[in-house]
Write a protein that holds these residues in place. Structure first.
Motif, PDB file in Angstrom:
ATOM      1  N   ASP A  27       0.823  -1.202   0.000  1.00 49.67           N
ATOM      2  CA  ASP A  27       0.000   0.000   0.000  1.00 49.67           C
ATOM      3  C   ASP A  27       0.865   1.263   0.000  1.00 49.67           C
ATOM      4  OD1 ASP A  27      -2.328   1.504  -0.085  1.00 49.67           O
ATOM      5  OD2 ASP A  27      -2.566   1.563   2.101  1.00 49.67           O
ATOM      6  N   ILE A  28       1.806   1.304  -0.948  1.00 47.24           N
ATOM      7  CA  ILE A  28       2.659   2.476  -1.106  1.00 47.24           C
ATOM      8  C   ILE A  28       2.568   2.963  -2.545  1.00 47.24           C
ATOM      9  CG2 ILE A  28       4.260   1.706   0.683  1.00 47.24           C
ATOM     10  CD1 ILE A  28       6.213   0.864  -1.546  1.00 47.24           C
ATOM     11  N   ASP A  29       3.067   4.141  -2.794  1.00 48.27           N
ATOM     12  CA  ASP A  29       3.108   4.717  -4.138  1.00 48.27           C
ATOM     13  C   ASP A  29       4.007   3.846  -5.012  1.00 48.27           C
ATOM     14  OD1 ASP A  29       3.751   6.274  -6.435  1.00 48.27           O
ATOM     15  OD2 ASP A  29       3.321   8.112  -5.339  1.00 48.27           O
ATOM     16  N   PRO A  30       3.547   3.425  -6.193  1.00 50.72           N
ATOM     17  CA  PRO A  30       4.371   2.595  -7.077  1.00 50.72           C
ATOM     18  C   PRO A  30       5.711   3.229  -7.434  1.00 50.72           C
ATOM     19  CG  PRO A  30       2.099   2.563  -7.811  1.00 50.72           C
ATOM     20  CD  PRO A  30       2.175   3.599  -6.724  1.00 50.72           C
ATOM     21  N   SER A  31       5.785   4.546  -7.404  1.00 54.71           N
ATOM     22  CA  SER A  31       7.053   5.209  -7.733  1.00 54.71           C
ATOM     23  C   SER A  31       8.118   4.948  -6.672  1.00 54.71           C
ATOM     24  CB  SER A  31       6.852   6.714  -7.878  1.00 54.71           C
ATOM     25  OG  SER A  31       6.560   7.320  -6.634  1.00 54.71           O
ATOM     26  N   LEU A  32       7.718   4.416  -5.511  1.00 52.72           N
ATOM     27  CA  LEU A  32       8.645   4.163  -4.411  1.00 52.72           C
ATOM     28  C   LEU A  32       9.083   2.698  -4.348  1.00 52.72           C
ATOM     29  CD1 LEU A  32       6.923   6.274  -1.601  1.00 52.72           C
ATOM     30  CD2 LEU A  32       8.917   6.895  -2.990  1.00 52.72           C
TER      31      LEU A  32
END
Length: 395
Positions: free
Chosen positions: A101-106
Motif C-alpha cells: 500500500d505504497i506509491d508505485p514510484s517508491l
C-alpha cells in the motif's frame, strides 16, 4: 564507528522465500522495505545492454531520489528481454506497491541470473505472496547466484547523540569488472541524509571501492548499488554543512570497501584475494588505474594461483597502462619481500616469499616514484574451477 552483528537499521524489514527461479528449492526472492519513504541513491553498470529492472529502478530514483521498497530475485536476470521484460519489471514493482500500500514510484526492482530469459511472472506472484515484513536476514542468501557465501556487514556510529546503523549486503562472484559499482549491492541506514548529499557520497566513494575490484574482466548488464536512508534514527539531516558528515562518510566507505573485498575474494573458483597498492603515482587516478591493471591481469591471476614469483608480469601490467612511469625507479614488493628496488632485482628470501604466496590474501605493493598519487584495487586468482563453472553455467 564500530562493526556490529548483521542487523537491519531501525525502520527496515525484510524476508525471503523460494519462488522457483533457482533449482533445488533455494531462496531466490526477497525484499527490503522501509516503514517510511527513504532518501535513495544509486549507481549502475555502464554496460550498454542495461537490464529491465535496472532501467526501471534508475528511472524511479532519478525522479525524486526516494524509494520505500526494493524487491530482488535471483536465478533470472530479466536482461535482454525487450519490451516484455520491461513490462514484467513494472508489474513486479506495481505488485509490491499494492501489497505494501505504497506509491508505485517508491518500489524498485533488481534481478540477477541468466540473461535472455523472460521472467516467470506466475512464480514471482506466488513467491511475493509469501513475503512478510520480518527482521529475518535471509535476504543476504536469496540474492546469491554462483557465490559461495553471503556478503554482509553492519556498522554503527553516533550522530547528533543518536545511534545510527548502516547495513550492507551484496552478491557477486563472476562477471565482475565494473565501471560504477558492481554486482547487486544494497545499503540501508536509519540516518537522515539529504538525498543529493547521499547520491554524491555514493558516486564518490564507489570509485575507490567497487570500481576497484575485478574478477574476470566482464561487466554485467544488471549491476547496481542502491542506498536507502529513512531517517528513523532521528539525527539532524546530514547535509554538506553537518559537522559529522565526515564521520558518516567514513562509516559508509567502510561498508562499501568491506563488501567490495568480499566480492573479489569470492570470485568464481578463487582461492586467494589479491590486493594491489600503488604509491607515488602521478595522481590518484593513475594510481587506481595501475592497481586495477595488476589485479585484472590474467597472467598475474594465474601466477598467484600457481604461487609463482614472476614479477615481470607485474611490470608488464603496469607498463600497458597510460600512467606515467619512471623505468629506472620502479619498486615492487610482495608481502614484506622487496623483489625490485629502483628497477633493480633484489636478493630474495625464497622461503619467506613462498610463505607469503601460500597465504589466502596476497598483497602486492608498487612504488612508481613519480608523484604523490596512491590507490588500491582487489581481485582474485584465476583457477581451473573458474573455467569449469563458466563452461556449464546453464546446466
Amino acid at each position: 564507528m564500530k562493526e556490529i552483528p548483521f542487523t537491519w537499521p531501525k525502520g527496515f524489514h525484510s524476508d525471503a522465500t523460494t519462488a522457483g527461479f533457482k533449482p533445488d528449492h533455494q531462496l531466490d526472492l526477497t525484499w527490503l522495505v522501509s516503514d517510511v519513504p527513504a532518501a535513495a541513491a544509486g549507481v549502475y553498470t555502464k554496460n550498454q545492454f542495461q537490464a529491465a529492472p535496472l532501467q526501471l529502478t534508475k528511472y524511479k530514483i532519478n525522479l525524486k531520489h526516494q524509494l520505500q521498497a526494493v524487491v530482488i530475485n535471483s536465478g533470472n536476470a530479466n536482461s535482454f528481454t525487450g519490451a516484455e521484460g520491461l513490462r514484467n519489471a513494472t508489474s513486479q514493482a506495481n505488485m509490491v506497491a499494492e501489497k505494501l500500500d505504497i506509491d508505485p514510484s517508491l518500489a524498485g526492482v533488481a534481478s540477477t541470473g541468466i540473461i535472455g530469459k523472460q521472467l516467470n511472472m506466475i512464480k514471482f506472484k506466488n513467491g511475493l505472496a509469501h513475503l512478510k515484513l520480518t527482521d529475518k536476514t535471509t535476504a543476504t542468501e536469496a540474492i546469491l547466484t554462483t557465490d559461495t557465501h553471503a556478503k554482509k556487514i553492519s556498522v554503527q556510529l553516533e550522530l547528533d547523540g543518536k545511534m545510527v546503523t548502516l547495513t550492507g549486503f551484496a552478491k557477486g562472484s563472476g562477471m565482475i569488472h565494473p565501471n560504477m559499482g558492481t554486482t547487486l549491492t544494497f545499503i540501508s541506514t536509519d540516518a537522515a541524509v539529504d538525498p543529493g548529499v547521499l547520491q554524491g557520497i555514493l558516486s564518490q566513494e564507489i570509485t575507490t571501492s567497487f570500481n576497484q575490484i575485478t574478477v574476470d574482466g566482464c561487466m554485467s548488464t544488471n549491476d547496481m548499488v542502491l542506498v536507502m536512508a529513512n531517517g528513523v534514527a532521528g539525527n539532524q539531516v546530514l547535509n554538506a554543512k553537518h559537522p559529522q558528515l565526515a564521520d558518516f562518510i567514513q562509516a559508509f566507505k567502510t561498508v562499501l570497501v568491506t563488501l567490495a573485498k568480499m566480492v573479489a575474494a569470492d570470485g568464481e573458483g578463487a582461492t586467494k584475494l589479491i590486493e594491489a597498492k600503488v604509491l607515488h603515482a602521478a595522481n590518484n587516478q593513475q594510481a587506481l588505474q595501475v592497481a586495477k591493471a595488476i589485479v585484472g591481469s590474467n597472467l598475474i591471476k594465474a601466477m598467484i594461483f600457481g604461487q609463482d614469483a614472476n614479477w615481470g608480469r607485474i611490470v608488464q601490467a603496469i607498463g600497458q597502462t597510460q600512467a606515467a612511469v619512471d623505468p629506472s625507479h620502479l619498486s615492487i614488493q610482495v608481502g614484506d619481500q622487496v623483489l625490485v628496488q629502483n628497477s633493480e632485482l633484489q636478493k630474495i628470501n625464497s622461503a619467506a616469499l613462498a610463505k607469503w604466496l601460500d597465504q589466502d590474501q596476497i598483497k602486492i605493493s608498487v612504488d612508481l616514484n613519480v608523484g604523490q598519487g596512491k590507490g588500491l584495487a582487489w581481485g582474485c586468482d584465476l583457477t581451473y574451477k573458474y573455467v569449469e563453472i563458466n563452461a556449464a553455467y546453464e546446466d
